[in-house]
Design a protein around this motif. Structure first.
Motif, PDB file in Angstrom:
ATOM      1  N   LEU A   1       0.834  -1.208   0.000  1.00  0.00           N
ATOM      2  CA  LEU A   1       0.000   0.000   0.000  1.00  0.00           C
ATOM      3  C   LEU A   1       0.873   1.264   0.000  1.00  0.00           C
ATOM      4  CD1 LEU A   1      -2.820  -1.066   2.479  1.00  0.00           C
ATOM      5  CD2 LEU A   1      -3.012  -0.742   0.006  1.00  0.00           C
ATOM      6  N   TRP A   2       1.910   1.274   0.847  1.00  0.00           N
ATOM      7  CA  TRP A   2       2.819   2.417   0.885  1.00  0.00           C
ATOM      8  C   TRP A   2       3.504   2.618  -0.465  1.00  0.00           C
ATOM      9  CZ3 TRP A   2       3.130   6.567   3.502  1.00  0.00           C
ATOM     10  CH2 TRP A   2       2.766   6.614   4.832  1.00  0.00           C
ATOM     11  N   GLU A   3       3.937   1.519  -1.054  1.00  0.00           N
ATOM     12  CA  GLU A   3       4.618   1.595  -2.349  1.00  0.00           C
ATOM     13  C   GLU A   3       3.730   2.247  -3.409  1.00  0.00           C
ATOM     14  OE1 GLU A   3       6.742  -1.660  -4.975  1.00  0.00           O
ATOM     15  OE2 GLU A   3       7.028  -2.051  -2.819  1.00  0.00           O
ATOM     16  N   HIS A   4       2.485   1.815  -3.459  1.00  0.00           N
ATOM     17  CA  HIS A   4       1.550   2.381  -4.440  1.00  0.00           C
ATOM     18  C   HIS A   4       1.261   3.855  -4.155  1.00  0.00           C
ATOM     19  CE1 HIS A   4       0.659  -1.141  -6.841  1.00  0.00           C
ATOM     20  NE2 HIS A   4       0.519  -1.855  -5.730  1.00  0.00           N
ATOM     21  N   CYS A   5       1.089   4.196  -2.888  1.00  0.00           N
ATOM     22  CA  CYS A   5       0.835   5.602  -2.522  1.00  0.00           C
ATOM     23  C   CYS A   5       2.021   6.494  -2.872  1.00  0.00           C
ATOM     24  CB  CYS A   5       0.517   5.716  -1.028  1.00  0.00           C
ATOM     25  SG  CYS A   5      -1.084   5.040  -0.575  1.00  0.00           S
ATOM     26  N   ILE A   6       3.218   6.021  -2.572  1.00  0.00           N
ATOM     27  CA  ILE A   6       4.425   6.801  -2.865  1.00  0.00           C
ATOM     28  C   ILE A   6       4.601   6.966  -4.369  1.00  0.00           C
ATOM     29  CG2 ILE A   6       6.948   6.802  -2.722  1.00  0.00           C
ATOM     30  CD1 ILE A   6       6.579   5.297   0.010  1.00  0.00           C
ATOM     31  N   ARG A   7       4.413   5.873  -5.107  1.00  0.00           N
ATOM     32  CA  ARG A   7       4.549   5.938  -6.564  1.00  0.00           C
ATOM     33  C   ARG A   7       3.539   6.941  -7.153  1.00  0.00           C
ATOM     34  NH1 ARG A   7       5.427   0.929  -7.532  1.00  0.00           N
ATOM     35  NH2 ARG A   7       7.607   1.192  -8.004  1.00  0.00           N
TER      36      ARG A   7
ATOM     37  N   GLN B   1      12.366  17.520   0.977  1.00  0.00           N
ATOM     38  CA  GLN B   1      11.561  17.534   2.202  1.00  0.00           C
ATOM     39  C   GLN B   1      10.546  16.390   2.200  1.00  0.00           C
ATOM     40  OE1 GLN B   1      11.600  19.460   5.054  1.00  0.00           O
ATOM     41  NE2 GLN B   1      13.594  20.094   4.272  1.00  0.00           N
ATOM     42  N   PHE B   2       9.913  16.187   1.059  1.00  0.00           N
ATOM     43  CA  PHE B   2       8.954  15.100   0.893  1.00  0.00           C
ATOM     44  C   PHE B   2       9.632  13.757   1.186  1.00  0.00           C
ATOM     45  CE2 PHE B   2       6.998  12.017  -2.140  1.00  0.00           C
ATOM     46  CZ  PHE B   2       5.746  11.917  -1.548  1.00  0.00           C
ATOM     47  N   LEU B   3      10.828  13.553   0.636  1.00  0.00           N
ATOM     48  CA  LEU B   3      11.560  12.302   0.859  1.00  0.00           C
ATOM     49  C   LEU B   3      11.926  12.118   2.329  1.00  0.00           C
ATOM     50  CD1 LEU B   3      13.939  12.220  -2.239  1.00  0.00           C
ATOM     51  CD2 LEU B   3      11.877  10.853  -1.860  1.00  0.00           C
ATOM     52  N   MET B   4      12.329  13.187   2.982  1.00  0.00           N
ATOM     53  CA  MET B   4      12.684  13.089   4.404  1.00  0.00           C
ATOM     54  C   MET B   4      11.480  12.667   5.237  1.00  0.00           C
ATOM     55  SD  MET B   4      15.349  16.307   4.870  1.00  0.00           S
ATOM     56  CE  MET B   4      14.637  16.703   6.416  1.00  0.00           C
ATOM     57  N   LYS B   5      10.329  13.242   4.945  1.00  0.00           N
ATOM     58  CA  LYS B   5       9.107  12.877   5.684  1.00  0.00           C
ATOM     59  C   LYS B   5       8.716  11.426   5.397  1.00  0.00           C
ATOM     60  CE  LYS B   5       8.622  17.003   7.333  1.00  0.00           C
ATOM     61  NZ  LYS B   5       9.130  17.294   8.650  1.00  0.00           N
TER      62      LYS B   5
ATOM     63  N   THR C   1       7.800   5.516   6.673  1.00  0.00           N
ATOM     64  CA  THR C   1       7.820   4.143   6.166  1.00  0.00           C
ATOM     65  C   THR C   1       9.249   3.617   6.060  1.00  0.00           C
ATOM     66  OG1 THR C   1       7.162   2.719   4.339  1.00  0.00           O
ATOM     67  CG2 THR C   1       7.790   4.963   3.766  1.00  0.00           C
ATOM     68  N   ASP C   2       9.337   2.292   6.069  1.00  0.00           N
ATOM     69  CA  ASP C   2      10.645   1.643   5.924  1.00  0.00           C
ATOM     70  C   ASP C   2      10.910   1.218   4.488  1.00  0.00           C
ATOM     71  OD1 ASP C   2      11.224   1.859   8.642  1.00  0.00           O
ATOM     72  OD2 ASP C   2      10.166   0.000   9.113  1.00  0.00           O
TER      73      ASP C   2
END
Length: 128
Positions: A11-17, A47-51, A56-57
């Motif tokens: 789910l995280w992967e899809h949201c991030i993509r 900043q987005f990447l840091m958050k 998430t891991d």
């Protein structure tokens, strides 16, 4: 309800993509962009990447290079842009056209711009 870790990661992967693809689409809607604006794009993405790294891991961040490559393309010269356009077919015609019009629009003559836009059209033609 607890979500199993593998499902959570998917789910995280899809949201991030999706978020990264949306960022590029947003950058492709920019009408004008100064050097300061380009720097802010990079800063916002960092900043987005840091958050994300705190939330998430998931490593590596999905489509991180997709966004970074697009932002860096704003700094290319006319000659480099033509080669870059031919090498990066992962971007839509609209995204590529915006790069030519926004980042090079005021720095190149009409003939050179038309040449770059024709290169984009040639790439798009097989898709039709």
């Amino acid at each position: 309800v607890r979500i199993p870790l593998p499902v959570s990661n998917i789910l995280w992967e899809h949201c991030i993509r999706l978020a990264n693809r949306t960022l590029v689409e947003g950058y492709a809607n920019v009408k004008k962009c100064s050097n300061e604006g380009r720097a802010l794009m990079q800063l916002d993405f960092q900043q987005f990447l840091m958050k994300l790294e705190k939330l998430t891991d998931i490593r590596p961040i999905p489509d991180k290079e997709f966004v970074e490559t697009y932002i860096k393309a704003y700094y290319l010269t006319e000659n480099d842009m033509e080669r870059w356009i031919k090498e990066h077919r992962e971007y839509s015609t609209k995204q590529l056209t915006n790069l030519v019009n926004v980042c090079l629009g005021s720095h190149i003559n009409k003939k050179a711009r038309q040449k770059l836009l024709a290169a984009i059209d040639d790439i798009d033609r097989p898709k039709r």
